[in-house]
Design a protein around this motif. Structure first.
Motif, PDB file in Angstrom:
ATOM      1  N   GLY A  11       0.712  -1.445   0.056  1.00 52.95           N
ATOM      2  CA  GLY A  11       0.051   0.335  -0.291  1.00 52.95           C
ATOM      3  C   GLY A  11       0.833   1.493  -0.292  1.00 52.95           C
ATOM      4  N   ASN A  12       1.852   1.409   0.201  1.00 51.88           N
ATOM      5  CA  ASN A  12       2.910   2.817   0.286  1.00 51.88           C
ATOM      6  C   ASN A  12       2.490   3.474   1.258  1.00 51.88           C
ATOM      7  OD1 ASN A  12       5.004   3.668  -0.971  1.00 51.88           O
ATOM      8  ND2 ASN A  12       4.277   4.923  -2.213  1.00 51.88           N
ATOM      9  N   LEU A  22      -5.338  -5.615  -1.167  1.00 50.25           N
ATOM     10  CA  LEU A  22      -5.590  -7.658  -0.287  1.00 50.25           C
ATOM     11  C   LEU A  22      -5.713  -8.435  -1.585  1.00 50.25           C
ATOM     12  CD1 LEU A  22      -9.261  -5.717   1.760  1.00 50.25           C
ATOM     13  CD2 LEU A  22      -6.641  -5.523   2.180  1.00 50.25           C
ATOM     14  N   ASP A  23      -5.475  -7.789  -2.576  1.00 46.98           N
ATOM     15  CA  ASP A  23      -5.267  -8.904  -3.485  1.00 46.98           C
ATOM     16  C   ASP A  23      -4.679 -10.404  -3.783  1.00 46.98           C
ATOM     17  OD1 ASP A  23      -6.853  -7.618  -5.263  1.00 46.98           O
ATOM     18  OD2 ASP A  23      -5.293  -7.063  -6.791  1.00 46.98           O
ATOM     19  N   GLU A  24      -3.721 -10.816  -2.945  1.00 52.97           N
ATOM     20  CA  GLU A  24      -2.755 -11.826  -1.894  1.00 52.97           C
ATOM     21  C   GLU A  24      -3.084 -12.226  -0.958  1.00 52.97           C
ATOM     22  OE1 GLU A  24       1.094 -10.321  -2.606  1.00 52.97           O
ATOM     23  OE2 GLU A  24       0.726  -9.259  -4.047  1.00 52.97           O
ATOM     24  N   GLY A  78     -10.573 -14.656   1.160  1.00 51.78           N
ATOM     25  CA  GLY A  78     -10.025 -13.437   0.334  1.00 51.78           C
ATOM     26  C   GLY A  78      -9.674 -13.903  -1.271  1.00 51.78           C
ATOM     27  N   TRP A  79      -9.723 -13.045  -2.675  1.00 52.58           N
ATOM     28  CA  TRP A  79      -9.584 -13.659  -3.568  1.00 52.58           C
ATOM     29  C   TRP A  79      -8.697 -13.867  -5.085  1.00 52.58           C
ATOM     30  CZ3 TRP A  79     -11.600  -9.188  -1.355  1.00 52.58           C
ATOM     31  CH2 TRP A  79     -11.010  -7.887  -1.249  1.00 52.58           C
ATOM     32  N   LYS A  80      -7.472 -13.562  -3.886  1.00 56.58           N
ATOM     33  CA  LYS A  80      -6.613 -14.139  -4.829  1.00 56.58           C
ATOM     34  C   LYS A  80      -5.973 -14.406  -6.070  1.00 56.58           C
ATOM     35  CE  LYS A  80      -3.286 -16.778  -2.525  1.00 56.58           C
ATOM     36  NZ  LYS A  80      -1.838 -15.964  -2.139  1.00 56.58           N
ATOM     37  N   SER A  81      -6.599 -13.108  -6.462  1.00 57.11           N
ATOM     38  CA  SER A  81      -6.411 -12.804  -8.378  1.00 57.11           C
ATOM     39  C   SER A  81      -6.313 -11.352  -7.796  1.00 57.11           C
ATOM     40  CB  SER A  81      -7.402 -13.294  -8.879  1.00 57.11           C
ATOM     41  OG  SER A  81      -8.998 -12.813  -7.972  1.00 57.11           O
ATOM     42  N   ALA A 121     -14.576 -10.557  -4.140  1.00 60.31           N
ATOM     43  CA  ALA A 121     -14.056  -8.858  -4.124  1.00 60.31           C
ATOM     44  C   ALA A 121     -15.530  -8.558  -3.534  1.00 60.31           C
ATOM     45  CB  ALA A 121     -13.202  -8.565  -5.158  1.00 60.31           C
ATOM     46  N   LYS A 122     -16.153  -8.902  -4.478  1.00 61.68           N
ATOM     47  CA  LYS A 122     -17.240  -8.399  -4.777  1.00 61.68           C
ATOM     48  C   LYS A 122     -18.686  -8.728  -2.846  1.00 61.68           C
ATOM     49  CE  LYS A 122     -18.732  -9.576  -9.308  1.00 61.68           C
ATOM     50  NZ  LYS A 122     -18.964 -10.082 -10.148  1.00 61.68           N
TER      51      LYS A 122
END
Length: 430
Positions: free
Chosen positions: A295-296, A336-338, A378-381, A396-397
């Motif tokens: 997130g820097n 949060l993707d990973e 999580g969605w892992k993509s 994610a939805k």
């Protein structure tokens, strides 16, 4: 018809308001800053080029937008002129586009020196201010001893009052904090260097906005920091010195409370804060480091590392109520993707297992809180750059739906990356 929008941070600031203001600015006529000072920073990324603004409203990047620095902002003339110079280097003109209220309280060197001295004196008990002199400037405003931008028009009055205030602060710096005195003549000479440029953009900004409202112009009110830093409603005493909630608009611009059509609350998909103070969902593990790195999470004003943690829906719900929020913007969902699992705070209990139903008012009560979490898949993509809701992963939805159901407020915008185009618009506000 929606003409006037407030964009307000729902957390402790750094929610990504600058990008959203910039995104909506292309359809607006006026952008207004109404509180805070150069302790706030908005980062905007356009075609991978980063622009950081502290005092000037984010809409300055759109050549047809008029930008207002309202009555409630405390202003360092030196810093403002420097920011204008940096804007000009990018071939962005402020002529007839940037206006400064004559009612703004001036930040002067003694404010900065006393701010630093206090933070050093308090040591581990310090608030964790940006040391920009914001708090002391607001203190002068409330104590009715502050100098205002309009006072620059009257040199004799200005210099006389400046000398009186310098004596007041020097007595503290020398006798209480064991610091060197500040030279009154140096302060006066320094401020006079910026007088001409400052007065060229100074006016009665309240009248500009009242006339704009009468003509049904589109106005965006750009909040600085976040609601949890509000001097009245935030995690006191670890707050800023102004009203960061929507109420600050009315005292900070001169417009009445019935002039707003829509309030957009900005929240990250996780939580961060800079400096000291309560943070129930703070993480000290690999996930916290993931939020920091991906997130820097470095303060655009202070350069300090932001503390990180899970999203707190209890505090988010409070911010929604305080601000009469009409819709939410969820930012940094791509961070949060990973993750295999995502936690959201849905309540608190005390360290002795009693359920907490009210947000604490005392710092002592905050220390007893234990967050209650709901764990989502999580969605892992990658969601980076997605601009259609239907293209998001189902998980994610579900994350979005859960926030909406808990808060009872719709998510109208989702930011999927730093660039202006990395955005899902679920409701066209303008």
């Amino acid at each position: 018809m929606i003409n006037n929008i407030a964009i307000v941070g729902m957390q402790w600031g750094d929610e990504g308001k600058g990008k959203i203001v910039d995104l909506l600015s292309k359809k607006s006529n006026y952008i207004v800053r109404y509180q805070g000072g150069n302790n706030a920073g908005h980062t905007i990324v356009i075609d991978k080029k980063k622009t950081i603004l502290h005092l000037i409203p984010s809409g300055i990047l759109h050549d047809k937008t008029i930008c207002i620095i309202g009555d409630g902002v405390v202003v360092s003339p030196e810093f403002l002129i420097e920011e204008i110079k940096n804007i000009n280097k990018s071939n962005i003109s402020i002529k007839n586009r940037l206006f400064l209220s004559h009612n703004c309280t001036i930040i002067l060197p003694y404010h900065i020196f006393i701010d630093r001295a206090r933070e050093k004196f308090q040591g581990k008990s310090s608030i964790g201010t940006t040391e920009k002199g914001i708090g002391p400037a607001y203190e002068d405003q409330v104590a009715r001893r502050g100098l205002r931008i309009g006072d620059l028009k009257y040199p004799n009055y200005f210099s006389k009052k400046l000398k009186e205030i310098s004596i007041y602060y020097n007595s503290q710096l020398i006798n209480l904090y064991n610091q060197e005195a500040i030279d009154y003549n140096f302060i006066l000479e320094n401020i006079l260097k910026y007088k001409k440029q400052i007065l060229e953009i100074t006016t009665d900004t309240s009248s500009i906005l009242i006339n704009a409202k009468k003509k049904n112009k589109k106005i965006i009110f750009e909040g600085a920091q976040g609601s949890l830093l509000d001097i009245h409603h935030g995690t006191y005493p670890y707050v800023t010195s102004s009203n960061t909630t929507v109420s600050g608009i009315f005292s900070g611009t001169g417009l009445g409370p019935f002039k707003l059509d829509y309030v957009l609350g900005i929240t990250k998909a996780y939580s961060t804060r800079v400096g000291s103070g309560p943070f129930p969902t703070e993480l000290f593990n690999d996930i916290g480091n993931h939020f920091f790195k991906k997130g820097n999470e470095i303060g655009s004003t202070t350069g300090r590392r932001r503390r990180t943690g899970w999203i707190d829906l209890v505090l988010l719900s409070q911010s929604i109520q305080i601000n009469s929020v009409n819709g939410l913007c969820l930012t940094k969902i791509d961070i949060l993707d990973e993750l295999e699992e995502i936690k959201v705070c849905i309540g608190y209990q005390s360290i002795d297992n009693k359920k907490i139903t009210n947000i604490p008012c005392s710092i002592c009560d905050w220390e007893k809180l234990v967050p209650i979490y709901k764990t989502l898949s999580g969605w892992k993509s990658s969601t980076l750059g997605i601009n259609k809701f239907q293209h998001l992963p189902e998980e994610a939805k579900n994350f979005v739906y859960f926030i909406e159901k808990f808060t009872k407020i719709s998510i109208d915008i989702i930011s999927t990356g730093p660039d202006r185009n990395h955005t899902i618009i679920l409701r066209n506000i303008f």
